[in-house]
Design a protein around this motif. Structure first.
Motif, PDB file in Angstrom:
ATOM      1  N   ASP A  30     -66.141  57.958 -42.365  1.00 31.83           N
ATOM      2  CA  ASP A  30     -64.755  57.937 -42.826  1.00 31.83           C
ATOM      3  C   ASP A  30     -64.141  59.313 -42.653  1.00 31.83           C
ATOM      4  O   ASP A  30     -64.756  60.228 -42.087  1.00 31.83           O
ATOM      5  N   ARG A  31     -62.917  59.486 -43.134  1.00 35.99           N
ATOM      6  CA  ARG A  31     -62.207  60.756 -42.932  1.00 35.99           C
ATOM      7  C   ARG A  31     -62.909  61.935 -43.576  1.00 35.99           C
ATOM      8  O   ARG A  31     -62.745  63.084 -43.176  1.00 35.99           O
ATOM      9  N   ASN A  32     -63.701  61.659 -44.606  1.00 34.25           N
ATOM     10  CA  ASN A  32     -64.425  62.710 -45.301  1.00 34.25           C
ATOM     11  C   ASN A  32     -65.837  62.898 -44.779  1.00 34.25           C
ATOM     12  O   ASN A  32     -66.620  63.668 -45.351  1.00 34.25           O
ATOM     13  N   GLY A  33     -66.176  62.191 -43.705  1.00 34.39           N
ATOM     14  CA  GLY A  33     -67.502  62.318 -43.130  1.00 34.39           C
ATOM     15  C   GLY A  33     -68.559  61.497 -43.826  1.00 34.39           C
ATOM     16  O   GLY A  33     -69.759  61.678 -43.563  1.00 34.39           O
ATOM     17  N   ASN A  34     -68.151  60.590 -44.718  1.00 34.02           N
ATOM     18  CA  ASN A  34     -69.117  59.760 -45.431  1.00 34.02           C
ATOM     19  C   ASN A  34     -69.517  58.542 -44.609  1.00 34.02           C
ATOM     20  O   ASN A  34     -68.842  58.158 -43.653  1.00 34.02           O
ATOM     21  N   LYS A  35     -70.615  57.887 -45.001  1.00 31.63           N
ATOM     22  CA  LYS A  35     -71.133  56.737 -44.279  1.00 31.63           C
ATOM     23  C   LYS A  35     -70.176  55.553 -44.350  1.00 31.63           C
ATOM     24  O   LYS A  35     -69.580  55.283 -45.381  1.00 31.63           O
ATOM     25  N   MET A  36     -70.077  54.845 -43.232  1.00 37.47           N
ATOM     26  CA  MET A  36     -69.378  53.562 -43.181  1.00 37.47           C
ATOM     27  C   MET A  36     -70.325  52.594 -42.491  1.00 37.47           C
ATOM     28  O   MET A  36     -70.574  52.708 -41.291  1.00 37.47           O
ATOM     29  N   LEU A  37     -70.881  51.666 -43.248  1.00 37.56           N
ATOM     30  CA  LEU A  37     -71.956  50.831 -42.744  1.00 37.56           C
ATOM     31  C   LEU A  37     -71.460  49.547 -42.089  1.00 37.56           C
ATOM     32  O   LEU A  37     -70.508  48.920 -42.546  1.00 37.56           O
ATOM     33  N   LEU A  38     -72.167  49.150 -41.030  1.00 36.32           N
ATOM     34  CA  LEU A  38     -72.063  47.818 -40.476  1.00 36.32           C
ATOM     35  C   LEU A  38     -73.175  46.987 -41.111  1.00 36.32           C
ATOM     36  O   LEU A  38     -73.929  47.470 -41.958  1.00 36.32           O
ATOM     37  N   ASP A  39     -73.285  45.733 -40.723  1.00 36.97           N
ATOM     38  CA  ASP A  39     -74.388  44.916 -41.220  1.00 36.97           C
ATOM     39  C   ASP A  39     -75.727  45.519 -40.809  1.00 36.97           C
ATOM     40  O   ASP A  39     -75.806  46.302 -39.842  1.00 36.97           O
ATOM     41  N   ASN A  40     -76.776  45.169 -41.551  1.00 34.75           N
ATOM     42  CA  ASN A  40     -78.123  45.701 -41.334  1.00 34.75           C
ATOM     43  C   ASN A  40     -78.188  47.213 -41.537  1.00 34.75           C
ATOM     44  O   ASN A  40     -79.047  47.891 -40.976  1.00 34.75           O
ATOM     45  N   SER A  41     -77.232  47.738 -42.338  1.00 38.76           N
ATOM     46  CA  SER A  41     -77.177  49.169 -42.673  1.00 38.76           C
ATOM     47  C   SER A  41     -77.072  50.062 -41.433  1.00 38.76           C
ATOM     48  O   SER A  41     -77.526  51.204 -41.440  1.00 38.76           O
ATOM     49  N   GLN A  42     -76.463  49.533 -40.376  1.00 47.09           N
ATOM     50  CA  GLN A  42     -76.319  50.298 -39.141  1.00 47.09           C
ATOM     51  C   GLN A  42     -75.059  51.155 -39.162  1.00 47.09           C
ATOM     52  O   GLN A  42     -74.017  50.730 -39.672  1.00 47.09           O
ATOM     53  N   ARG A  43     -75.163  52.352 -38.591  1.00 45.67           N
ATOM     54  CA  ARG A  43     -74.006  53.239 -38.449  1.00 45.67           C
ATOM     55  C   ARG A  43     -73.720  53.592 -36.998  1.00 45.67           C
ATOM     56  O   ARG A  43     -72.658  54.113 -36.683  1.00 45.67           O
ATOM     57  N   ARG A  44     -74.657  53.315 -36.110  1.00 43.25           N
ATOM     58  CA  ARG A  44     -74.486  53.657 -34.704  1.00 43.25           C
ATOM     59  C   ARG A  44     -74.198  52.416 -33.876  1.00 43.25           C
ATOM     60  O   ARG A  44     -74.741  51.346 -34.145  1.00 43.25           O
ATOM     61  N   VAL A  45     -73.349  52.580 -32.875  1.00 42.26           N
ATOM     62  CA  VAL A  45     -73.052  51.523 -31.912  1.00 42.26           C
ATOM     63  C   VAL A  45     -73.137  52.117 -30.515  1.00 42.26           C
ATOM     64  O   VAL A  45     -72.895  53.310 -30.317  1.00 42.26           O
ATOM     65  N   TYR A  46     -73.467  51.291 -29.540  1.00 44.71           N
ATOM     66  CA  TYR A  46     -73.716  51.800 -28.192  1.00 44.71           C
ATOM     67  C   TYR A  46     -73.400  50.732 -27.158  1.00 44.71           C
ATOM     68  O   TYR A  46     -73.264  49.542 -27.460  1.00 44.71           O
ATOM     69  N   ASN A  47     -73.353  51.166 -25.911  1.00 42.75           N
ATOM     70  CA  ASN A  47     -73.344  50.250 -24.780  1.00 42.75           C
ATOM     71  C   ASN A  47     -73.783  51.026 -23.546  1.00 42.75           C
ATOM     72  O   ASN A  47     -73.645  52.259 -23.487  1.00 42.75           O
ATOM     73  N   PHE A  48     -74.341  50.312 -22.574  1.00 41.32           N
ATOM     74  CA  PHE A  48     -74.743  50.914 -21.305  1.00 41.32           C
ATOM     75  C   PHE A  48     -73.639  50.707 -20.270  1.00 41.32           C
ATOM     76  O   PHE A  48     -72.834  49.788 -20.371  1.00 41.32           O
ATOM     77  N   TYR A  49     -73.614  51.563 -19.264  1.00 41.38           N
ATOM     78  CA  TYR A  49     -72.686  51.398 -18.158  1.00 41.38           C
ATOM     79  C   TYR A  49     -73.383  51.763 -16.850  1.00 41.38           C
ATOM     80  O   TYR A  49     -74.363  52.518 -16.840  1.00 41.38           O
TER      81      TYR A  49
END
Length: 230
Positions: A199-218
């Motif tokens: 978030d704006r304060n640098g705090n955690k924002m969770l997705l499901d399964n407690s995930q915070r990272r998202v990715y994709n290959f190219y």
């Protein structure tokens, strides 16, 4: 550039090569300046590389180098490592970085056929907002369902060719030396773009399964100018 002879020397150590000293080996170095590209994205890079080979096998070369790279794309989905159904939608993504690179190539006449990949690196870039369009479920990310989440590129990266959630690039290429001081490099870039939610304060924002990272290959076709140094 002479100070960077430490790179091929480290290659000797890493590969436990029995050959020692430049009197028993061949050293080369150069700079590649180019980009991967398609209709939706491009990935410019500058690669400084050094290779070394034993006199007994002059066509086989092991290399290390440094790559400064960027990746810029339009509409993109970035996925959670835990589930392909968990993703953020972006209008555009971007990242820049610098990486320590290892590679191997085979030299035949004036042509190098090779591969290289980022081992470790660091990346940075603008914050981007991704839409978490999920509307049903009771996972850890439920408070953020239907929201635009603030994200930024993952900073520290490790072996992005093998591990998910890290930024970096790999190449398969043919480097053709047209003269002693100039060449053309053609190939294919396989890369990964990875963001971290906050978030704006640098705090955690969770997705499901407690995930915070998202990715994709190219993957992108690639072309560059090559400039041998020695």
């Amino acid at each position: 550039m002479k100070a960077l002879h430490i790179l091929p020397f480290l290659t000797f150590i890493i590969l436990s090569n029995a050959v020692t000293g430049q009197r028993q080996s061949q050293v080369s170095a150069g700079v590649d300046v180019g980009s991967g590209f398609n209709s939706n994205s491009w990935a410019p890079s500058v690669l400084y590389h050094e290779e070394i080979s034993p006199n007994s096998v002059p066509w086989l070369r092991f290399g290390l180098g440094l790559r400064a790279w960027g990746y810029y794309a339009g509409r993109t989905n970035l996925y959670s490592k835990k589930s392909d159904a968990d993703f953020l939608e972006y209008n555009n993504v971007s990242a820049n970085g610098i990486s320590f690179v290892a590679g191997i190539n085979f030299r035949f006449w004036r042509i190098d056929l090779g591969v290289n990949t980022d081992l470790i690196g660091a990346s940075f870039g603008s914050k981007r907002r991704g839409a978490y369009d999920k509307i049903e479920g009771n996972g850890t990310g439920k408070p953020n369902y239907g929201q635009w989440l603030t994200t930024s590129p993952v900073i520290f990266n490790l072996a992005p060719l093998a591990l998910k959630n890290y930024n970096g690039q790999s190449e398969v290429y043919a480097r053709i030396f047209l003269t002693k001081r100039f060449g053309l490099k053609l190939g294919y870039v396989h890369g990964q773009i990875a963001y971290l939610t906050k978030d704006r304060n640098g705090n955690k924002m969770l997705l499901d399964n407690s995930q915070r990272r998202v990715y994709n290959f190219y993957g992108l076709p690639y072309a560059a100018l090559s400039f041998p140094i020695y």
